[in-house]
Design an enzyme around this catalytic site. Sequence first.
Site, PDB file in Angstrom:
ATOM      1  N   TYR A 181       4.376   6.916  11.958  1.00 53.65           N
ATOM      2  CA  TYR A 181       2.969   6.534  11.843  1.00 53.65           C
ATOM      3  C   TYR A 181       2.770   5.112  12.376  1.00 53.65           C
ATOM      4  O   TYR A 181       1.867   4.843  13.154  1.00 53.65           O
ATOM      5  CB  TYR A 181       2.536   6.623  10.373  1.00 53.65           C
ATOM      6  N   ASP A 182       3.676   4.211  11.954  1.00 52.89           N
ATOM      7  CA  ASP A 182       3.564   2.828  12.416  1.00 52.89           C
ATOM      8  C   ASP A 182       3.675   2.758  13.937  1.00 52.89           C
ATOM      9  O   ASP A 182       3.006   1.951  14.579  1.00 52.89           O
ATOM     10  CB  ASP A 182       4.665   1.964  11.789  1.00 52.89           C
ATOM     11  N   LEU A 203      -2.216  -4.532   5.079  1.00 48.51           N
ATOM     12  CA  LEU A 203      -1.369  -5.624   5.564  1.00 48.51           C
ATOM     13  C   LEU A 203      -0.858  -5.315   6.957  1.00 48.51           C
ATOM     14  O   LEU A 203      -0.592  -4.166   7.293  1.00 48.51           O
ATOM     15  CB  LEU A 203      -0.155  -5.784   4.646  1.00 48.51           C
ATOM     16  N   LYS A 223       7.536  -4.633  -1.538  1.00 54.78           N
ATOM     17  CA  LYS A 223       6.351  -3.841  -1.212  1.00 54.78           C
ATOM     18  C   LYS A 223       6.542  -2.474  -1.871  1.00 54.78           C
ATOM     19  O   LYS A 223       7.355  -1.663  -1.439  1.00 54.78           O
ATOM     20  CB  LYS A 223       6.190  -3.696   0.303  1.00 54.78           C
ATOM     21  N   ARG A 227      -7.988   2.775  -3.474  1.00 58.10           N
ATOM     22  CA  ARG A 227      -8.422   2.023  -2.301  1.00 58.10           C
ATOM     23  C   ARG A 227      -9.431   2.795  -1.455  1.00 58.10           C
ATOM     24  O   ARG A 227     -10.370   2.221  -0.930  1.00 58.10           O
ATOM     25  CB  ARG A 227      -7.216   1.657  -1.443  1.00 58.10           C
ATOM     26  N   LYS A 250       3.339 -13.845   1.188  1.00 59.46           N
ATOM     27  CA  LYS A 250       1.956 -14.327   1.064  1.00 59.46           C
ATOM     28  C   LYS A 250       1.948 -15.846   0.953  1.00 59.46           C
ATOM     29  O   LYS A 250       2.766 -16.412   0.197  1.00 59.46           O
ATOM     30  CB  LYS A 250       1.308 -13.761  -0.208  1.00 59.46           C
ATOM     31  N   LYS A 305       8.741  -4.752   6.919  1.00 53.48           N
ATOM     32  CA  LYS A 305       9.207  -3.407   6.571  1.00 53.48           C
ATOM     33  C   LYS A 305      10.731  -3.284   6.669  1.00 53.48           C
ATOM     34  O   LYS A 305      11.376  -4.009   7.420  1.00 53.48           O
ATOM     35  CB  LYS A 305       8.570  -2.379   7.520  1.00 53.48           C
ATOM     36  N   CYS A 322      14.809  38.202  15.980  1.00 60.02           N
ATOM     37  CA  CYS A 322      14.224  37.634  14.762  1.00 60.02           C
ATOM     38  C   CYS A 322      15.089  38.046  13.566  1.00 60.02           C
ATOM     39  O   CYS A 322      15.513  39.199  13.479  1.00 60.02           O
ATOM     40  CB  CYS A 322      12.806  38.143  14.572  1.00 60.02           C
ATOM     41  N   CYS A 382       8.903  34.929  17.479  1.00 60.59           N
ATOM     42  CA  CYS A 382       9.253  36.330  17.250  1.00 60.59           C
ATOM     43  C   CYS A 382       8.153  37.193  17.862  1.00 60.59           C
ATOM     44  O   CYS A 382       6.972  36.897  17.706  1.00 60.59           O
ATOM     45  CB  CYS A 382       9.349  36.562  15.744  1.00 60.59           C
TER      46      CYS A 382
END
Length: 715
Positions: A52-53, A99, A133, A154, A307, A331, A436, A460
Amino acid sequence: MIARAKSKTLPDVADLTKAQAKVEWKRLALEIEGHDRRYYQEDAPNISDAEYDALRGRLKAIEKRFPEFVTAESPTQKVGAAPSGRFKKIRHAVPMLSLDNAFAEEDVRDFVGRIERFLKLTDAKIDLSAEPKIDGLSMSLRYEDGELVTAATRGDGAEGEDVTANIRTLEDVPQKLHGRNVPEICEVRGEVYMTKKAFLALNERQKAAGDTIFANPRNSAAGSLRQKDPAITATRPLGFFAYSWGEMSGMPEETQTGMIHWFERCGFKTNPLTKLCHSVEQLLAFHRKIEEQRAALDYDIDGVVYKVDRIDWQERLGFVSRTPRWAIAHKFPAERAMTVLRDIEIQVGRTGSLTPVGKLEPVGVGGVIVQNVTLHNEDYIRGIGGKGEKLREGRDIRIGDTVVIQRAGDVIPQVVDVVIEKRPKDAKPYHFPKKCPCSLHTDVVREETATGEEGARARCTGEFACPFQKIEHLKLFASRRAFDIDGLGEKQIEFFFEQGWVKEPADIFTLSERNASIKLEEIEGYGETSVRNLFNAIEQRRRIPLERFIYALGMRHVGETTALALARGYGSWDAVHDACMKVAKGDEDAIVEMDALDQIGDTVIRSIAAYFGESHNRGIVERLTGQVDILDAEKPKSNSAIAGKTVVFTGTLERMTRDEAKATAERLGAKVSGSVSKKTDYVVAGPGAGSKLAEAKKHGVTVLTEDEWLKLIGE
Ligand code: IVH
């Protein structure tokens, strides 16, 4: 069925032409939107965080090169997805943001360097807090006069779901803030999580009861929190760490670490590993130390967060679109482990695709025991990637091999490498089946790609006759998003199918009349009550909304969105059926008409034609329609002021979410477009509207405020 994105080598962003970049931008935006929906609303992600990142990173890189692509709809401008609608919505007094990510040490140095330059500090040193995190769900708890009044997820960052009743059952969330002189309004933010131990135990209980199995602790925490009945949430062991705040009528402390201690004094738990660091080197040392401890911790973490400690500096630094300049998430790389591949089995999906699944010597990866791994397809096992490139330097995967597997807070782990030095002499090369594995042993063919070449996916050819495909279709048919029949889960479907009681969807609706001879109540695990409940649940679903009915047929490429488009486009089952039959017969007018519907193109039309071209499928549909009552779709109102008009939304909408606005406009017969042209009738512009507003003015298109728009549509 296991479905995963193929890894492809993409050209450098710097080498893309503007047109290529635009096409890719669109594709990425759509893909990310889908993943956001699955992650935030359905608690069912199907790619790893790392994948995803990577998608987000590529989109960002494209936008950096072509800033003109950035629109309010871009995923880079949004946080998460809109709330799922099951709970009342709560608008956050202060938005809940996300973030930015750092992966390499260099990224962390850049981050600190940027802060120093921004604050123009010459000798003052910048202290930063470093915290794990937590891989859970962020929550905003609002206290008024010290009493907990609301708790919201959120959601899309602007608006979340009201889960107050459920949150009140958490031991870690005080109903009343401890201590005197607490500010009148305090929004305490933090993470709700489930421990790994509690997650494994919960899954055991769920399995025994035939209920949903959660993929990871984050999903089980989300599922537990989204219960309609707080009594259920109360039985789920959820924890909460406080680490941030939203609206505060007064600030009790001047630093991030000071606030953390204040949260403790108020009665919250905070993460015990949190540390104040005075240099980049200390931050990096903290990251390394926490990474070493990661597997031993009883909760999932996916990185650490740095932070800026001084709150006045946080305020000066402020935000860039959706992320603060004063914080970053560093990360961890995906978690890996080595184990032995014991066997390879083939799974047959609903549409007949064959997926090889690796059976592993069970191994713990980040607190989760992994036993199965997807091997994608024949080529992947042979060491060939999606574009013919070599994978794992061409090493094939053999039964008996020691493999490196990777899991990244992920549903299905992957094989990333084969350790050749450990290959035993008797390791068996894998031959992908030509038949199959179902009882029919029908031929397996490799699917053609859109360009007519041989693709990697094997299918199949048994189609509707293949028992695996039948079972998979029945599972989809009874599932939550289709007929949603309580008590008819995957296990029950398999059992009923094996017994020969349910061979196709219509059989579900004749079960109760056939029960005189089946006598389900005498089967172990069933009693009078559960049988009655099951038959009641089935009866309740005899009336079914058109879009659900279409989706439940399980036609390839006809997912929920497409089903809804067909339902809205034709209005009734008779009309849908008529159109599908004509399309199957190759009727040009019917094809053109279907093609004109939003969301529907060639692939869907071909699939519908194939489905209705098959007499066996027509029989299934006919027998089913004899059992159920299909409700007409809500037809777009054609007498509304905006019927037939094209509308573009831009900027921030304040009284509704973007999805809501779009849905309402479409319900009233308007077409919602993403770009402004001469053909646009209205542009609804909220604060922050930019290029589209300019375009509207250029073309002389009517521009409305959100209030004017609501007035126009009479809401
Ligand atoms: S601070 C303005 N601190 O990570 C930023 N977030 O990617 C406020 N998270 O939505 C968030 N542990 O769900 C912060 N110690 C921590 C965190 C943390 C986990 C999550 C949180 C947030 C997401 C951002």
